[in-house]
Design an enzyme around this catalytic site. Structure first.
Site, short mmCIF file in Angstrom:
data_model
loop_
_atom_site.label_atom_id
_atom_site.label_comp_id
_atom_site.label_asym_id
_atom_site.label_seq_id
_atom_site.Cartn_x
_atom_site.Cartn_y
_atom_site.Cartn_z
N ASP A 58 -3.72 -3.57 3.25
CA ASP A 58 -4.45 -4.82 3.44
C ASP A 58 -3.51 -6.01 3.69
OD1 ASP A 58 -3.63 -4.61 0.69
OD2 ASP A 58 -4.89 -6.33 0.24
N ASP A 69 -3.97 -1.19 -4.16
CA ASP A 69 -4.84 -2.33 -4.47
C ASP A 69 -5.54 -2.87 -3.23
OD1 ASP A 69 -4.02 -2.09 -7.07
OD2 ASP A 69 -2.41 -3.57 -6.86
N ASP A 83 -2.10 2.32 0.89
CA ASP A 83 -1.92 1.31 -0.15
C ASP A 83 -2.91 1.56 -1.29
OD1 ASP A 83 -1.07 -1.05 -1.39
OD2 ASP A 83 -2.53 -2.26 -0.28
#
Lengths: 174, 174
Positions: A134, A9, A7
């Site tokens: 996240d 961000d 990922d």
């Protein structure tokens, strides 16, 4: 070669950190990390300013100069030699971020090529051997091994192996 | 719900048709379809103009107002009710096209949402039950059923079930 899906961000880029620094400078106020646990760091900002935060997130250029997560460049440079790496970002929700994210990745991670970036809305069609993200909503459909990258909005999630930082990722993958 | 992965250019959008029309108007010359069989329709344009064609492909706005492939809107509107559809475009090679492609999709196919668009460089990490694409290089890694969407640059490819048009797709999927 095993495929690792990573990922952007809150994993290799730090939009939350950038926004908190800006907010502190602009308003002299702090965020409330305990309010982020619904899964969104925007909820940690005072309610009266959340629209402003979202507008800044949506504005052209915001994602172009974000800070890089500590050690992510060094660890990914090594991982890129022995894994098939794809950076997969659920960015289509933020139309102005798309080109910014490509330019950002190629500037700060110059060993990646444009072929390694995926910009999507939903990650359920992504296939690979490992995924670092996240958001539990991105991990849940993934068929391979799942790692939850530690961040204030996911501290109450217990289902996945947690990666606290990129040094820990290096221990696992290198 | 079965997942269908659908390519954008030459499958639901027509950049080649748009470019040929523009070229005809600008230079009064025709393309040579027989030269496209290496896998790229740009090769069908006279050699001295291929750089110009590529520059126009790379320029902001080119992908924003492309013609829609015949019957694709009607057929996909129906398919969207009984399949999980993702539009997956290898667009990261053309950084200026990213936002244009999102805006184009939401304008011409208003029943799709931003969650259904994927912009990538390579499609090898895409998973699903069916894939419709005009490039063998995108179909080759796909784990599900593969359909080659008919276009001049792929006429010599024989490995995949060929879809000649969206009416034929309707017969298979609806």
């Amino acid at each position: 070669m095993e495929r690792v899906i990573i990922d952007m961000d809150e994993v290799i880029a730090d939009p939350m950190g950038e926004m908190i620094n800006w907010y502190r400078g602009e308003f002299g106020r702090e965020v409330d990390y305990s309010k982020m646990t619904s899964g969104s760091w925007v909820k940690g900002f005072p309610e009266e300013h959340q629209t402003l935060i979202l507008e800044r997130l949506m504005s052209p250029g915001f994602f172009r100069h974000l800070p890089v997560m500590q050690d992510s460049v060094d660890v990914l440079k090594e991982m890129n030699k022995s894994y098939e790496i794809f950076i997969v970002s659920a960015a289509v929700e933020f139309p102005n971020s798309l080109k910014d994210k490509l330019d950002w990745l190629l500037e700060y991670f110059p060993f990646f090529t444009w072929r390694q970036l995926v910009l999507c809305g939903d990650k359920r069609m992504i296939n690979g051997d490992h995924m670092i993200d996240d958001h539990p909503r991105n991990l849940v459909h993934f068929p391979g091994k799942k790692y939850l990258y530690h961040t204030p909005h996911n501290i109450s999630v217990t289902e996945y192996q947690r990666l606290h930082d990129w040094k820990e990722a290096a221990e696992i993958f290198l």
